[in-house]
Design a protein around this motif. Structure first.
Motif, PDB file in Angstrom:
ATOM      1  N   LEU A   1      46.332  28.597  36.727  1.00 41.12           N
ATOM      2  CA  LEU A   1      46.678  30.014  36.664  1.00 41.12           C
ATOM      3  C   LEU A   1      48.156  30.315  36.888  1.00 41.12           C
TER       4      LEU A   1
ATOM      5  N   ILE B   1      41.033  36.339  39.873  1.00 42.51           N
ATOM      6  CA  ILE B   1      41.967  36.303  38.733  1.00 42.51           C
ATOM      7  C   ILE B   1      42.469  37.711  38.422  1.00 42.51           C
TER       8      ILE B   1
ATOM      9  N   SER C   1      42.088  31.933  32.069  1.00 43.42           N
ATOM     10  CA  SER C   1      41.003  32.357  32.956  1.00 43.42           C
ATOM     11  C   SER C   1      39.770  31.486  32.757  1.00 43.42           C
TER      12      SER C   1
END
Length: 480
Positions: free
Chosen positions: A49, A8, A23
């Motif tokens: 995401l 991430i 996240s």
């Protein structure tokens, strides 16, 4: 979860807007579906995401790089090389193909290593065994992908920035895998060892070399993932502070993008409504008029408003050889602020004052700047003649709503600077800013007459890099 958190972080470095909540959603989703089925994990991470279609190519590229070589314990060997590159690679940016070469390298090496292992597997008997932990893993043909990933995570490989760090991380990962003990074991070979032991040590040396190549490939992949965007960001930060008059021609295009990006950011900050209401100051007359139909009951209140006038700018740029590069980017920045500074008159000079307002409005800004620099840039400077020309062309149009910006080094080749005209500019304008691309210690040295102009300026500031330009226009918009 540290593994996914680093991924991430890599996406954020690449420019994907990912919030802390998103996240956490991604981490929770992966904890439910696991990483055993690579395509499922990829789909889940993309759904949590990626918010913009244009970011999907970046996500696919980084996923292919980041997850290459990581084989889960329950995953068949045959599938190791199948999921290492994105399924929709044709949608990637052009540089995705170059980056994906690193993702494919580990797969090819792993396949070659596996074939070598199979050929050498029958070369030693079951009676010979390694004493070191790494030697036992290699002799038993254990897959080292997960161990490499865990060792890299323990060494914080995601912090890599410079290509010179790659060998350092390779060494650290090999040490964490137990390479030192294995090397000591291989050094301890003696003449009395059996044929099986001799064959074992020979195979271990080959497999250690193959492991070293595998670790190098993995570090290279992680460098492509984490360091590329960091390097670009550090380069951008450096270019924002580099002297514009020392900028190389090869960096012009990148600096133009940085200038326009900074201008858009500044414009977004100051694109407020022209009427800014101040709560707490009641407009009694308008309030009574608005409630006349309610017998004086104050159902609707009216508050006093302050009209925010967008600034009128007159910019004068010295485009002689010593200042032309700074002038180019100052004008580019100014004309990238058209949404918040629409009223701009632009003049350039070396000796003759030329108005270029229409040229900058009618042509693409980059093309117009190139034309200006080719036609009028690079000549010797005569501030007296230039200011006389400005006086005849624009002095009568200046008023108390006008901000005049002069960019120049005030080096007049020992001529008459015509400060009398500049004094009139100061008296008729709201504000006069003089931006000098030289450091203060150079002012009034040689043929510089900065001290003659300074008394007739609201502010005299050095303007040497993009940070200076951004700060200057930020203050102009804030106090206009």
């Amino acid at each position: 979860m540290r593994f996914i958190a680093d991924f991430i972080g890599a996406l954020r470095e690449a420019g994907l807007p990912i919030s802390p909540a998103e996240s956490l959603d991604a981490l929770n989703a992966v904890s439910l579906v696991g990483l055993e089925r690579r395509e499922t994990a990829k789909t889940v991470l993309a759904l949590t995401l990626v918010k913009r279609q244009e970011d999907r190519g970046v996500f696919d590229t980084l996923f292919g790089l980041y997850f290459a070589g990581l084989k889960q314990p329950n995953e068949p060997n045959a599938k190791q090389g199948n999921d290492q590159k994105p399924t929709d690679e044709t949608n990637h940016p052009q540089d995705a193909q170059a980056n994906s070469k690193g993702a494919q390298a580990l797969s090819k090496n792993a396949q070659a290593n596996s074939e070598e292992v199979q050929r050498s597997d029958a070369s030693f008997g079951a009676q010979a065994s390694a004493s070191s932990a790494l030697g036992q893993s290699l002799s038993q043909q254990e897959d080292m992908g997960l161990a490499i990933t865990q060792a890299a995570s323990a060494e914080n490989l995601s912090s890599i920035v410079l290509f010179t760090q790659k060998n350092q991380f390779v060494y650290k990962i090999m040490q964490r895998l137990g390479d030192e003990e294995l090397r000591e074991e291989l050094k301890g070979q003696n003449q009395t060892q059996t044929l099986e032991q001799s064959t074992l040590f020979s195979v271990l040396e080959k497999r250690r070399a193959q492991l070293f190549e595998q670790v190098m490939d993995y570090v290279e992949q992680q460098y492509l993932i984490f360091a590329k965007q960091k390097g670009l960001r550090f380069r951008d930060q450096h270019m924002q502070q580099v002297k514009l008059n020392q900028l190389e021609q090869a960096d012009y295009q990148r600096m133009q993008r940085l200038v326009q990006k900074a201008a858009r950011k500044l414009a977004a900050q100051h694109s407020h409504r022209r009427l800014t209401r101040k709560r707490g100051v009641l407009d009694v007359r308008k309030t009574i008029a608005a409630n006349a139909a309610f017998d004086g009951a104050l159902f609707h209140t009216r508050w006093k408003a302050t009209r925010v006038e967008r600034p009128k700018i007159v910019v004068i740029c010295d485009v002689s050889g010593s200042v032309s590069r700074v002038a180019r980017f100052l004008l580019l920045f100014l004309y990238s602020l058209q949404d918040v500074i629409p009223k701009v008159r632009s003049f350039v000079f070396a000796s003759q004052m030329i108005e270029v307002t229409e040229l900058l409005q009618q042509q693409q800004i980059e093309s117009a700047l190139e034309t200006i620099m080719q036609r009028w840039g690079g000549m010797s400077t005569d501030y007296g003649k230039a200011l006389a020309g400005f006086g005849s062309q624009a002095l009568t149009k200046l008023d108390k709503k006008t901000t005049v910006i002069m960019l120049g080094d005030a080096r007049n080749n020992q001529g008459d600077g015509r400060t009398d005209i500049w004094q009139k500019v100061y008296r008729q304008s709201k504000r006069v800013l003089w931006l000098n691309p030289e450091q203060r210690s150079s002012w009034d040295t040689g043929d510089s007459i900065m001290s003659e102009y300074s008394p007739w300026c609201s502010s005299v500031e050095p303007c040497r890099n993009l940070k200076d330009i951004e700060g200057i226009f930020s203050r102009i918009l804030k106090y206009s």
